[in-house]
Design a protein around this motif. Structure first.
Motif, PDB file in Angstrom:
ATOM      1  N   PHE A 144     -17.544  -1.498  19.243  1.00  0.00           N
ATOM      2  CA  PHE A 144     -16.424  -2.203  18.623  1.00  0.00           C
ATOM      3  C   PHE A 144     -16.280  -1.857  17.145  1.00  0.00           C
ATOM      4  N   VAL A 145     -17.368  -1.850  16.412  1.00  0.00           N
ATOM      5  CA  VAL A 145     -17.311  -1.577  14.978  1.00  0.00           C
ATOM      6  C   VAL A 145     -16.799  -0.166  14.726  1.00  0.00           C
ATOM      7  N   TYR A 146     -17.260   0.785  15.524  1.00  0.00           N
ATOM      8  CA  TYR A 146     -16.825   2.170  15.323  1.00  0.00           C
ATOM      9  C   TYR A 146     -15.354   2.356  15.693  1.00  0.00           C
ATOM     10  N   ALA A 147     -14.892   1.621  16.682  1.00  0.00           N
ATOM     11  CA  ALA A 147     -13.467   1.681  17.035  1.00  0.00           C
ATOM     12  C   ALA A 147     -12.612   1.106  15.910  1.00  0.00           C
ATOM     13  N   VAL A 148     -13.047  -0.005  15.324  1.00  0.00           N
ATOM     14  CA  VAL A 148     -12.297  -0.619  14.225  1.00  0.00           C
ATOM     15  C   VAL A 148     -12.311   0.289  12.997  1.00  0.00           C
ATOM     16  N   ILE A 149     -13.457   0.891  12.692  1.00  0.00           N
ATOM     17  CA  ILE A 149     -13.551   1.793  11.540  1.00  0.00           C
ATOM     18  C   ILE A 149     -12.664   3.017  11.749  1.00  0.00           C
ATOM     19  N   GLY A 150     -12.672   3.580  12.951  1.00  0.00           N
ATOM     20  CA  GLY A 150     -11.792   4.715  13.239  1.00  0.00           C
ATOM     21  C   GLY A 150     -10.324   4.344  13.103  1.00  0.00           C
ATOM     22  N   THR A 151      -9.984   3.149  13.558  1.00  0.00           N
ATOM     23  CA  THR A 151      -8.605   2.676  13.424  1.00  0.00           C
ATOM     24  C   THR A 151      -8.234   2.486  11.952  1.00  0.00           C
ATOM     25  N   LEU A 152      -9.157   1.953  11.161  1.00  0.00           N
ATOM     26  CA  LEU A 152      -8.900   1.780   9.725  1.00  0.00           C
ATOM     27  C   LEU A 152      -8.617   3.123   9.043  1.00  0.00           C
ATOM     28  N   PHE A 153      -9.426   4.121   9.356  1.00  0.00           N
ATOM     29  CA  PHE A 153      -9.200   5.433   8.752  1.00  0.00           C
ATOM     30  C   PHE A 153      -7.876   6.041   9.216  1.00  0.00           C
ATOM     31  N   ALA A 154      -7.566   5.905  10.490  1.00  0.00           N
ATOM     32  CA  ALA A 154      -6.305   6.450  11.001  1.00  0.00           C
ATOM     33  C   ALA A 154      -5.109   5.758  10.341  1.00  0.00           C
ATOM     34  N   ALA A 157       0.829  -1.206   0.000  1.00  0.00           N
ATOM     35  CA  ALA A 157       0.000   0.000   0.000  1.00  0.00           C
ATOM     36  C   ALA A 157       0.863   1.256   0.000  1.00  0.00           C
ATOM     37  N   VAL A 158       1.920   1.274   0.812  1.00  0.00           N
ATOM     38  CA  VAL A 158       2.813   2.436   0.852  1.00  0.00           C
ATOM     39  C   VAL A 158       3.467   2.649  -0.507  1.00  0.00           C
ATOM     40  N   LEU A 159       3.929   1.588  -1.140  1.00  0.00           N
ATOM     41  CA  LEU A 159       4.584   1.721  -2.444  1.00  0.00           C
ATOM     42  C   LEU A 159       3.603   2.171  -3.527  1.00  0.00           C
ATOM     43  N   LEU A 160       2.380   1.664  -3.505  1.00  0.00           N
ATOM     44  CA  LEU A 160       1.389   2.093  -4.491  1.00  0.00           C
ATOM     45  C   LEU A 160       1.044   3.571  -4.335  1.00  0.00           C
ATOM     46  N   ILE A 161       0.857   4.004  -3.111  1.00  0.00           N
ATOM     47  CA  ILE A 161       0.547   5.415  -2.872  1.00  0.00           C
ATOM     48  C   ILE A 161       1.742   6.277  -3.237  1.00  0.00           C
ATOM     49  N   GLU A 200      -2.790  14.963  -0.289  1.00  0.00           N
ATOM     50  CA  GLU A 200      -3.296  14.036  -1.295  1.00  0.00           C
ATOM     51  C   GLU A 200      -3.028  12.591  -0.886  1.00  0.00           C
ATOM     52  N   GLY A 201      -1.842  12.320  -0.336  1.00  0.00           N
ATOM     53  CA  GLY A 201      -1.545  10.969   0.141  1.00  0.00           C
ATOM     54  C   GLY A 201      -2.458  10.556   1.275  1.00  0.00           C
ATOM     55  N   ALA A 202      -2.709  11.482   2.204  1.00  0.00           N
ATOM     56  CA  ALA A 202      -3.631  11.184   3.310  1.00  0.00           C
ATOM     57  C   ALA A 202      -5.041  10.940   2.777  1.00  0.00           C
ATOM     58  N   TRP A 203      -5.443  11.711   1.779  1.00  0.00           N
ATOM     59  CA  TRP A 203      -6.762  11.547   1.184  1.00  0.00           C
ATOM     60  C   TRP A 203      -6.880  10.191   0.488  1.00  0.00           C
ATOM     61  N   ILE A 257      -0.662   5.608   6.474  1.00  0.00           N
ATOM     62  CA  ILE A 257       0.018   4.913   5.372  1.00  0.00           C
ATOM     63  C   ILE A 257       0.086   5.818   4.143  1.00  0.00           C
ATOM     64  N   GLY A 258      -0.995   6.530   3.848  1.00  0.00           N
ATOM     65  CA  GLY A 258      -0.984   7.459   2.720  1.00  0.00           C
ATOM     66  C   GLY A 258       0.021   8.581   2.906  1.00  0.00           C
ATOM     67  N   SER A 259       0.129   9.094   4.103  1.00  0.00           N
ATOM     68  CA  SER A 259       1.095  10.167   4.375  1.00  0.00           C
ATOM     69  C   SER A 259       2.523   9.658   4.268  1.00  0.00           C
ATOM     70  N   ILE A 260       2.759   8.442   4.728  1.00  0.00           N
ATOM     71  CA  ILE A 260       4.109   7.873   4.625  1.00  0.00           C
ATOM     72  C   ILE A 260       4.493   7.678   3.162  1.00  0.00           C
ATOM     73  N   GLY A 261       3.588   7.146   2.360  1.00  0.00           N
ATOM     74  CA  GLY A 261       3.866   6.967   0.940  1.00  0.00           C
ATOM     75  C   GLY A 261       4.116   8.289   0.231  1.00  0.00           C
ATOM     76  N   SER A 262       3.334   9.289   0.567  1.00  0.00           N
ATOM     77  CA  SER A 262       3.511  10.608  -0.026  1.00  0.00           C
ATOM     78  C   SER A 262       4.824  11.225   0.412  1.00  0.00           C
ATOM     79  N   ARG A 263       5.160  11.053   1.659  1.00  0.00           N
ATOM     80  CA  ARG A 263       6.424  11.600   2.166  1.00  0.00           C
ATOM     81  C   ARG A 263       7.625  10.953   1.477  1.00  0.00           C
ATOM     82  N   MET A 264       7.531   9.642   1.231  1.00  0.00           N
ATOM     83  CA  MET A 264       8.619   8.955   0.531  1.00  0.00           C
ATOM     84  C   MET A 264       8.793   9.519  -0.880  1.00  0.00           C
ATOM     85  N   ALA A 265       7.691   9.729  -1.575  1.00  0.00           N
ATOM     86  CA  ALA A 265       7.766  10.250  -2.939  1.00  0.00           C
ATOM     87  C   ALA A 265       8.320  11.675  -2.947  1.00  0.00           C
ATOM     88  N   MET A 266       7.878  12.500  -2.024  1.00  0.00           N
ATOM     89  CA  MET A 266       8.335  13.897  -1.982  1.00  0.00           C
ATOM     90  C   MET A 266       9.793  13.991  -1.563  1.00  0.00           C
TER      91      MET A 266
END
Length: 166
Positions: free
Chosen positions: A102-112, A19-23, A58-61, A117-126
């Motif tokens: 439980f479901v809302y905690a898991v969903i919040g964790t997924l978004f976080a 995921a990091v490499l794709l982003i 954009e990476g976070a998005w 992961i998106g920010s890390i991938g974007s940071r690597m590219a930049m």
């Protein structure tokens, strides 16, 4: 049970790296398509943080968008499994977590995690891009790499050329 946990952790780590490499590649393509805009921003005197900010966003998005489908699936499937299997589990003396929290905690964790992961991938590219910036040669329309110190020299030459022609 230990073997399943071990391979689950390995699979999660591999999917996270993918995921990091794709982003990172997606952001790199975006950066390459806006290379002249970035070069102009540099020539005007924009700081690296000012140039990085839209790409980090954009990476976070992208990471947040990647969490939408799994979040919906988790919400629907966990409620279905909870309503159908939990009564049998309670008879056996065990129970599933209550889906109300439980479901809302898991969903919040997924978004976080997706945003991180998106920010890390974007940071690597930049980081790779800002180390070597693109300069489009006007004479032969080829792209070449130049270091940041060469860009500062180029900026000074362009500014002196502008002042000389006025």
């Amino acid at each position: 049970m230990k073997r399943v946990q071990f391979w689950g952790i390995i699979a999660t780590a591999l999917l996270t790296i993918v995921a990091v490499l794709l982003i990172s590649n997606t952001i790199r393509i975006t950066i390459m398509s806006r290379a002249t805009e970035i070069q102009i921003m540099r020539l005007v005197g924009a700081k690296n943080s000012y140039i990085r900010r839209p790409y980090l966003m954009e990476g976070a998005w992208i990471g947040a968008l990647g969490a939408i489908i799994p979040s919906g699936l988790i919400y629907l499937l966990y409620h279905m499994v909870y309503s159908s299997l939990n009564p049998d589990f309670v008879k056996g003396g065990i129970s599933m977590y209550d889906p109300e929290w439980f479901v809302y905690a898991v969903i919040g964790t997924l978004f976080a995690v997706g945003i991180i992961i998106g920010s890390i991938g974007s940071r690597m590219a930049m980081r790779r891009y800002l180390k070597y910036s693109l300069f489009v040669c006007q004479e032969n329309k080829k792209i070449r790499f130049s270091t940041i110190s060469q860009n500062r020299l180029l900026k000074a030459q362009i500014q002196s050329h502008i002042w000389y022609n006025i």
